[in-house]
Write an enzyme that holds these catalytic residues in place. Structure first.
Site, mmCIF file in Angstrom:
data_model
loop_
_atom_site.group_PDB
_atom_site.id
_atom_site.type_symbol
_atom_site.label_atom_id
_atom_site.label_comp_id
_atom_site.label_asym_id
_atom_site.label_seq_id
_atom_site.Cartn_x
_atom_site.Cartn_y
_atom_site.Cartn_z
ATOM 1 N N CYS A 10 0.823 -1.210 0.000
ATOM 2 C CA CYS A 10 0.000 0.000 0.000
ATOM 3 C C CYS A 10 0.858 1.261 0.000
ATOM 4 O O CYS A 10 2.041 1.235 0.337
ATOM 5 C CB CYS A 10 -0.924 0.007 1.217
ATOM 6 S SG CYS A 10 -2.274 1.212 1.081
ATOM 7 N N ASP A 140 -6.012 -2.648 11.650
ATOM 8 C CA ASP A 140 -4.868 -1.761 11.752
ATOM 9 C C ASP A 140 -4.753 -1.260 13.185
ATOM 10 O O ASP A 140 -5.643 -1.471 14.010
ATOM 11 C CB ASP A 140 -5.021 -0.590 10.777
ATOM 12 C CG ASP A 140 -3.703 0.098 10.447
ATOM 13 O OD1 ASP A 140 -2.668 -0.288 11.023
ATOM 14 O OD2 ASP A 140 -3.712 1.021 9.616
#
Length: 225
Positions: A10, A140
Site C-alpha cells: 500500500c 490496523d
C-alpha cells in the site's frame, strides 16, 4: 490444504515501486486518496500507475471520510477495483459510497487498547449485514493519524473464527511478517511503511524480502498440518 496468504503493498506513488511490487509477487496494490497522507496520489497520478498494472492484480483505493460525488470523480479517473475505507465511515456511509461507484469494499478497523475480541466480530457482522458490497475487515493499529503508523497491535485480540477472513495490517515488516502469519493465519496482509525507504518511497529489496517472509510462513504452516 495449504493457504497462500495474499499480499497488498500500500501507499504506492511511483511507477518503479508498482513494478517492483508486481515483480515480487504482490496480489494487490494500494493507492492513497487522502490528501493529508504523505503517500497521497492525485487521481491523475493514480490513473497513470494503474494503467501499468497487468490483469489479475487488484488495485485498491484508500479513502478517508470521502463523499459520494468526490468518490465518483476519483474512480472515474482512476478506476481502482476495490475500495478501502479507513476513516470514520458508518455502515450506511460505507454502503452509500460503494454503491455510488459499484465497487466492493473493505473496512479498516483501528484497534486500540480498549478493543476486545467481541468488538471485531460485531464490527464485521454489522458491515456484512449492511452491504452486499462489503468483502472484509482490514485490522490496523489505532493511532492519531489514519494509516501507515508502523505500530503493531495485540494480535491475540483477533478471534480464531474471524482470522481467516481478515487483512492484517499495522506495523508489519520483514522482521515480524513470518511470525504474524504463523500466529494469526489471516487471509491477507497489508504493508506500507514496513517496505519503505521514506514515506511514499518504497524499497524494492524490502518488498522482495517481505513477500519472501510471508511465503516462508505459508510453507512452514503447510508442513505443520
Amino acid at each position: 490444504m495449504s493457504h497462500r496468504t495474499r499480499i497488498k503493498i500500500c501507499g504506492l506513488t511511483r511507477e518503479q515501486d508498482v513494478q517492483a511490487a508486481i515483480a515480487a509477487g504482490a496480489d494487490a496494490l494500494g493507492f492513497v486518496f487522502y490528501p493529508k497522507s504523505p503517500r497521497y496520489v492525485t487521481p491523475r497520478q493514480a490513473a497513470a500507475l494503474i494503467a501499468t498494472v497487468p490483469p489479475f492484480i487488484t488495485t485498491v483505493g484508500l479513502f478517508v471520510n470521502a463523499e459520494p460525488v468526490q468518490l465518483q470523480d476519483i474512480v472515474a479517473e482512476a478506476p481502482v477495483s476495490l475500495l478501502q475505507f479507513h476513516g470514520d465511515e458508518t455502515v450506511q456511509h460505507s454502503a452509500t459510497l460503494a454503491e455510488a461507484v459499484n465497487r466492493p469494499f473493505i473496512r479498516a478497523m483501528r484497534i486500540g487498547t480498549a478493543t476486545v475480541a467481541a468488538d471485531l466480530l460485531e464490527y464485521a457482522n454489522s458491515y456484512r449485514a449492511g452491504s452486499g458490497l462489503y468483502t472484509g475487515l482490514l485490522l490496523d493499529t489505532l493511532v492519531e493519524a489514519y494509516g501507515g503508523s508502523g505500530k503493531v497491535f495485540d494480535w491475540s485480540l483477533i478471534p480464531k473464527e474471524l482470522a481467516p477472513q481478515v487483512v492484517l495490517s499495522g506495523g508489519l515488516s520483514v522482521h515480524n511478517a513470518t511470525d504474524a502469519v504463523k500466529r494469526v493465519r489471516p487471509f491477507a496482509v497489508d504493508v506500507s511503511s514496513g517496505v519503505e525507504q521514506d514515506k511514499g518511497i518504497k524499497d524494492a529489496a524490502k518488498i522482495r524480502a517481505f513477500i519472501a517472509a510471508i511465503r516462508q510462513a505459508d510453507a512452514d504452516s503447510s508442513e505443520m498440518q
